[in-house]
Design a protein around this motif. Structure first.
Motif, PDB file in Angstrom:
ATOM      1  N   GLU A 126       0.918  -1.199   0.108  1.00  0.00           N
ATOM      2  CA  GLU A 126      -0.037   0.118  -0.113  1.00  0.00           C
ATOM      3  C   GLU A 126       0.737   1.290  -0.108  1.00  0.00           C
ATOM      4  N   SER A 127       0.568   2.195  -0.899  1.00  0.00           N
ATOM      5  CA  SER A 127       1.429   3.366  -1.196  1.00  0.00           C
ATOM      6  C   SER A 127       0.967   4.545  -0.397  1.00  0.00           C
ATOM      7  N   PHE A 155       2.440  -7.337   4.872  1.00  0.00           N
ATOM      8  CA  PHE A 155       1.980  -6.230   4.637  1.00  0.00           C
ATOM      9  C   PHE A 155       3.224  -5.222   4.508  1.00  0.00           C
ATOM     10  N   TYR A 156       3.195  -4.515   3.165  1.00  0.00           N
ATOM     11  CA  TYR A 156       4.393  -3.436   3.119  1.00  0.00           C
ATOM     12  C   TYR A 156       3.476  -1.936   2.891  1.00  0.00           C
ATOM     13  N   ILE A 157       3.839  -1.317   3.904  1.00  0.00           N
ATOM     14  CA  ILE A 157       3.261   0.074   3.600  1.00  0.00           C
ATOM     15  C   ILE A 157       3.955   1.124   3.865  1.00  0.00           C
ATOM     16  N   HIS A 158       3.878   1.839   2.666  1.00  0.00           N
ATOM     17  CA  HIS A 158       5.006   3.128   2.602  1.00  0.00           C
ATOM     18  C   HIS A 158       4.479   4.131   3.709  1.00  0.00           C
ATOM     19  N   GLU A 159       5.643   4.705   4.062  1.00  0.00           N
ATOM     20  CA  GLU A 159       5.543   5.629   5.073  1.00  0.00           C
ATOM     21  C   GLU A 159       4.556   6.720   4.742  1.00  0.00           C
ATOM     22  N   ALA A 189       9.684   4.232  -4.672  1.00  0.00           N
ATOM     23  CA  ALA A 189       8.406   4.223  -5.395  1.00  0.00           C
ATOM     24  C   ALA A 189       8.343   3.164  -6.258  1.00  0.00           C
ATOM     25  N   PHE A 190       7.270   2.454  -5.953  1.00  0.00           N
ATOM     26  CA  PHE A 190       6.876   1.083  -6.540  1.00  0.00           C
ATOM     27  C   PHE A 190       5.541   1.099  -7.267  1.00  0.00           C
ATOM     28  N   GLY A 191       4.959   2.557  -7.482  1.00  0.00           N
ATOM     29  CA  GLY A 191       3.832   2.418  -8.162  1.00  0.00           C
ATOM     30  C   GLY A 191       2.542   2.320  -7.225  1.00  0.00           C
ATOM     31  N   GLY A 192       1.365   1.806  -7.799  1.00  0.00           N
ATOM     32  CA  GLY A 192       0.196   1.917  -6.994  1.00  0.00           C
ATOM     33  C   GLY A 192       0.117   0.523  -6.225  1.00  0.00           C
ATOM     34  N   SER A 193      -0.989   0.485  -5.521  1.00  0.00           N
ATOM     35  CA  SER A 193      -1.087  -0.669  -4.411  1.00  0.00           C
ATOM     36  C   SER A 193      -1.525  -2.003  -5.180  1.00  0.00           C
ATOM     37  N   PHE A 194      -1.288  -3.176  -4.692  1.00  0.00           N
ATOM     38  CA  PHE A 194      -1.522  -4.243  -5.108  1.00  0.00           C
ATOM     39  C   PHE A 194      -1.365  -5.394  -3.895  1.00  0.00           C
ATOM     40  N   ALA A 195      -2.060  -6.478  -4.155  1.00  0.00           N
ATOM     41  CA  ALA A 195      -2.072  -7.703  -3.246  1.00  0.00           C
ATOM     42  C   ALA A 195      -1.831  -8.932  -4.324  1.00  0.00           C
ATOM     43  N   LEU A 208      -5.876  -5.491  -7.992  1.00  0.00           N
ATOM     44  CA  LEU A 208      -5.552  -4.115  -7.987  1.00  0.00           C
ATOM     45  C   LEU A 208      -6.831  -3.416  -7.766  1.00  0.00           C
ATOM     46  N   ASP A 209      -6.684  -2.674  -6.519  1.00  0.00           N
ATOM     47  CA  ASP A 209      -7.937  -1.770  -6.335  1.00  0.00           C
ATOM     48  C   ASP A 209      -7.931  -0.494  -6.584  1.00  0.00           C
ATOM     49  N   ASN A 210      -8.872   0.105  -7.033  1.00  0.00           N
ATOM     50  CA  ASN A 210      -9.174   1.390  -7.720  1.00  0.00           C
ATOM     51  C   ASN A 210     -10.423   2.079  -6.883  1.00  0.00           C
ATOM     52  N   HIS A 211     -10.903   3.037  -7.228  1.00  0.00           N
ATOM     53  CA  HIS A 211     -11.813   4.055  -6.620  1.00  0.00           C
ATOM     54  C   HIS A 211     -13.194   3.200  -6.578  1.00  0.00           C
ATOM     55  N   ILE A 212     -13.411   2.854  -7.841  1.00  0.00           N
ATOM     56  CA  ILE A 212     -14.949   2.097  -8.164  1.00  0.00           C
ATOM     57  C   ILE A 212     -14.775   0.786  -8.618  1.00  0.00           C
ATOM     58  N   THR A 213     -13.678   0.206  -9.152  1.00  0.00           N
ATOM     59  CA  THR A 213     -13.656  -1.061  -9.484  1.00  0.00           C
ATOM     60  C   THR A 213     -12.281  -1.661  -8.970  1.00  0.00           C
ATOM     61  N   GLY A 214     -12.228  -3.021  -9.068  1.00  0.00           N
ATOM     62  CA  GLY A 214     -10.858  -3.625  -8.781  1.00  0.00           C
ATOM     63  C   GLY A 214     -10.796  -4.622  -9.871  1.00  0.00           C
TER      64      GLY A 214
END
Length: 300
Positions: free
Chosen positions: A117-118, A170-174, A217-223, A236-242
């Motif tokens: 998570e970025s 979990f990897y969480i950006h500062e 910097a690794f781009g957007g969030s993902f699982a 890949l999670d987005n605002h209204i779609t995954g």
């Protein structure tokens, strides 16, 4: 002989069909008798090892007394599964307001999960108040709907506390930890919650520090979800779609990215100390804010 692969969409569809059979109080043998299928076929349909066309899905649902309006979501999922593209959209993203809980299903059936998570604390790790503040930013939602979505978030988190939980990393950006979501009290409780969760043996939380500069910097969030008997899945999670990725050529780049993130991230011990220190900082900020409020009231 190798077992036939069960595609993720068909696994989800099979699980949803099974729910309808159980709701109709039918055993597999009873349903099979009604359909003219063997019990083995019913079992393999429900496990996702046999993919059904839409006509057969309707055939399955008949004895379960599921009418067409209630079957539309299942038929849409069936059509998606039939395409076998190796990727598909989940149109509701995390905001679940129908009977198909794609994210929850795949997340809860994985035996290992790696999340990056970025910008925000991962949903599985959010406190109720952090989630409430985050969701409330959607101005079109009523308070009742906000609370409904908070409860969905909390139900997702139940997988962290099952008797035999999966392995979570979990990897969480500062910058996600420092993003001002809510007031200092909300952020203090969230950081403290992370520190406590990180002590559980099946949960690893690692912070990606901003001081690593461009290397962080690794781009957007993902699982990335791993399964004992199935191929990995990326979400890949987005605002209204995954978006789910299942095709190996689409999944592999994210699997390759994980060790690169791990190389930059603080180790588990240092990460725990980092979020604990951050909790103290936010606690101090909350105390100062309360003191200033008291002074202001006295001046009035």
């Amino acid at each position: 002989m190798a077992k036939k692969r069960a595609y993720a969409c068909y696994r989800e569809l099979g699980a949803e069909l099974r729910k309808r059979r159980i709701a109709a109080q039918l055993s597999m043998s009873q349903l099979g008798y009604s359909l003219g299928w063997s019990t083995t076929k019913v079992s393999r349909v429900e496990s996702g090892h046999i993919g059904l066309p839409t006509t057969e899905v309707l055939h399955y649902l008949g004895p379960c007394e599921v009418l067409l309006p209630q079957a539309l979501d299942l038929l849409d999922l069936c059509r998606t599964a039939e395409r076998k593209l190796g990727y598909w959209l989940s149109p509701h993203g995390e905001w679940i307001n129908n009977q198909l809980h794609s994210l929850i299903f795949h997340e809860s059936t994985a035996n290992e999960s790696v999340t990056y998570e970025s910008l925000l604390v991962p949903g599985l790790l959010q406190t109720p108040e952090y989630a409430r503040v985050r969701i409330s930013r959607e101005k079109t939602l009523t308070q009742a709907t906000v609370e409904q979505y908070v409860q969905v978030r909390l139900r997702r988190q139940e997988i962290l506390h099952r008797p035999k939980p999966a392995r979570f990393e979990f990897y969480i950006h500062e910058q996600a930890l420092r993003l001002p979501v809510g007031d200092a009290t909300v952020r203090h409780e969230q950081a403290l919650h992370l520190a406590l969760l990180s002590t559980l043996p099946h949960i690893t939380i690692r912070v990606v520090p901003t001081q690593a500069g461009e290397r962080s910097a690794f781009g957007g969030s993902f699982a990335v979800y791993g399964f004992d008997r199935h191929t990995p899945l990326v979400y890949l999670d987005n605002h209204i779609t995954g978006m789910f990725l299942e095709k190996p050529g689409l999944v592999q780049p994210y699997q390759t990215l994980v060790p690169e993130i791990a190389d930059v991230a603080l180790d588990a011990k240092d990460s725990r100390e980092f979020v604990a220190t951050l909790a103290d900082e936010y606690d101090l900020g909350s105390s100062q804010s309360n003191d200033q409020h008291v002074v202001a009231e006295e001046q009035l």
